[in-house]
Design an enzyme around this catalytic site. Structure first.
Site, PDB file in Angstrom:
ATOM      1  N   LYS A   1       0.834  -1.200   0.000  1.00 11.06           N
ATOM      2  CA  LYS A   1       0.000   0.000   0.000  1.00 11.06           C
ATOM      3  C   LYS A   1       0.873   1.257   0.000  1.00 11.06           C
ATOM      4  O   LYS A   1       1.921   1.289   0.666  1.00 11.06           O
ATOM      5  CB  LYS A   1      -0.895  -0.047   1.250  1.00 11.06           C
ATOM      6  CG  LYS A   1      -1.971   1.016   1.338  1.00 11.06           C
ATOM      7  CD  LYS A   1      -2.808   0.738   2.607  1.00 11.06           C
ATOM      8  CE  LYS A   1      -3.848   1.798   2.858  1.00 11.06           C
ATOM      9  NZ  LYS A   1      -4.595   1.515   4.098  1.00 11.06           N
TER      10      LYS A   1
ATOM     11  N   SER B   1      -9.337   1.876   3.935  1.00 14.95           N
ATOM     12  CA  SER B   1      -8.495   2.599   3.007  1.00 14.95           C
ATOM     13  C   SER B   1      -7.604   1.703   2.148  1.00 14.95           C
ATOM     14  O   SER B   1      -7.015   2.177   1.169  1.00 14.95           O
ATOM     15  CB  SER B   1      -7.614   3.581   3.790  1.00 14.95           C
ATOM     16  OG  SER B   1      -6.757   2.912   4.684  1.00 14.95           O
TER      17      SER B   1
ATOM     18  N   SER C   1      -9.625  -0.565   7.991  1.00 12.21           N
ATOM     19  CA  SER C   1      -9.054  -0.436   6.643  1.00 12.21           C
ATOM     20  C   SER C   1      -8.475  -1.708   6.052  1.00 12.21           C
ATOM     21  O   SER C   1      -8.132  -1.728   4.868  1.00 12.21           O
ATOM     22  CB  SER C   1      -7.984   0.663   6.638  1.00 12.21           C
ATOM     23  OG  SER C   1      -8.581   1.925   6.792  1.00 12.21           O
TER      24      SER C   1
END
Length: 479
Positions: free
Chosen positions: A82, A157, A181
């Protein structure tokens, strides 16, 4: 299996072949990169293509093994990282235009641990601005789409991570979780994850200029999103390897001691006044029956107050955000993210000043209640969201939208405030009027017992199956 189909293998099956030299690391990476080129243009899950680096690393690993080196436990496994975590030489943009040139001087512990285990990073995945939405879109890289269709948000997220791994771009996807997330993207895309407990995985970004707030430190965790529960058992022992940059990391083994007799599971459908959708209700029944059939002792019993704990904890987090992060959001965020945060502050009125100190103290009370409850019930099976996953940009639709996205997600952020592990696993593929979509349930576990949550997820998966399989059929049919 042809070389072009290697990307379909879970990490567990893939490593059985790569470690035995039946498949080279280079072949594994090439297949995943081919899959990425095929499906990522439509998904925009991977926003930085690391094909050249990945192939070079794969060839070097193959040479090392050919020369007698012992292959790591994740030898040749393609993984994504990420974009809010440092990877040496790459931008840690956190989805923010103003941070697009923040180049990491070194690897974060999670990146180094994965690579030390033999995993190969093939790309970096999208996140919303400041990694603070349950949806994934930003002005720097654009929107990530859910592989099930445009009717579902990919979650956030770690939305890029969830969409990538379920679509077949890498067998493992790194993500992180401060209020859901990891679990939101798992639920949105039909993946499996476990949010680790407090200080289970070492965390630190070498590029950071200041330390994070106390609640951000204690509620945020690093983890992995996978297609199969077995892959968490394979990969998490490598991810939790200690690192001295995180002075509070607890270096405990992945597997705890086995208990005597059937494991007791507290089962609840309580949604605290939020409407429970019939398909979520059905998914919970399937998950319960799966655990019973696997030998668990499941009782319908209420756990300690999740609503009070979760809402109080998230209001405290909003107080910290208001104090430490709001100026950055105002200075560097888009109008969209600024508007969303204004509604966050309405949905979760920030606790500040003396009241914030009081809520931090009360956190121990909530954690103690859960610790005592979990002496009898080491696992808690509950909804994750009371409704099927929401549509893209639902959180931009004012108070009602934010309420549907985050307001009702108390089972999610309560676990962050408590510091307890919580797995998310698909229990049903629902055929809704807007289109098919998976329904995940949550399994919370005793402190330090992520392995128990993953075992339970595996029991549910063994009955329900992996959601990626019907998804790939759907994607092939529409190609």
């Amino acid at each position: 299996m042809t070389s072009s189909d290697i990307w379909r293998l879970n990490a567990t099956d893939l490593t059985a072949l790569t470690r035995n030299k039946d498949i080279s690391a280079e072949d594994a990476v090439k297949s995943s990169l081919d899959r990425m080129q095929q499906v990522n243009p439509d998904l925009n899950a991977v926003v930085e293509d690391l094909s050249d680096e990945a192939l070079t690393r794969a060839r070097n690993l193959d040479k090392a093994v050919a020369n007698g080196a012992e292959p790591g436990p994740l030898h040749g496994v393609p993984v994504t990282i990420k974009i809010n975590v440092d990877q040496k030489g790459h931008a840690t943009s956190n989805g923010v235009v103003a941070l697009k040139d923040v180049i990491a001087p070194a690897d974060a512990p999670v990146v180094r641990n994965l690579q030390d285990a033999g995993a190969i990073v093939i790309g970096r995945t999208n996140t919303p601005e400041f990694s603070f939405r349950a949806d994934t879109d930003n002005e720097l890289h654009g929107r990530t789409n859910n592989p099930w269709g445009r009717h579902i948000s990919p979650g956030g997220s770690s939305g890029g991570a969830g969409a990538a791994v379920v679509a077949g771009i890498g067998a493992l996807a790194h993500g992180n979780d401060i209020g859901g997330s990891l679990r939101f993207p798992a639920a949105a895309n039909g993946a499996v994850t476990v949010k680790p407990g407090l200080e289970r995985v070492p965390a630190w970004n070498p590029s950071q200029k200041t330390e994070r707030g106390l609640l951000a430190q204690s509620m945020s965790v690093q983890g992995l999103i996978t297609r199969s529960a077995a892959d968490l058992h394979l990969s998490m022992p490598s991810l939790i390897a200690p690192d001295p940059h995180d002075p509070f990391h607890v270096p405990m083994p992945w597997r705890g001691t086995a208990g005597e007799g059937p494991i007791k599971v507290a089962f609840t459908k309580d949604t605290f006044g939020y409407a429970l959708h019939p398909e979520v209700d059905r998914a919970l029944d399937i998950a319960r029956d799966s655990l019973v059939d696997a030998g668990y002792h499941v009782e319908e019993v209420a756990p300690p107050d999740v609503f009070e704990c979760g809402r109080g904890g998230y209001r405290a987090l909003m107080g910290e955000v208001l104090t430490l992060l709001k100026s950055d959001i105002e200075a560097a965020g888009s109008q969209t993210i600024r508007d969303i945060f204004e509604v966050y502050f309405q949905e979760f009125p920030p606790i500040t000043g003396t009241d914030l100190i009081g809520m931090l103290a009360k956190r121990s009370h909530y954690a103690r209640e859960w610790s005592l409850f979990m002496q009898n019930y080491p696992l808690v099976l509950s909804p994750f969201l009371p409704q099927p996953f929401f549509k893209p940009d639902r959180d931009t639709e004012g108070a009602e939208g934010v309420h549907e996205v985050l307001g009702c997600a108390v089972y999610s952020y309560a676990m962050n405030f408590l510091g307890l592990p919580a797995a998310s696993v698909p229990a049903l593929l629902a055929n809704l009027p807007q289109g098919p979509q998976p329904i995940n349930v949550q399994i919370a576990a005793r402190r330090w017992r992520e392995d128990m949550a993953v075992d339970a997820a595996a029991a549910i998966e063994s009955r329900v199956g992996q959601m990626c399989l019907p998804l790939w059929d759907k994607m092939s049919a529409s190609a």
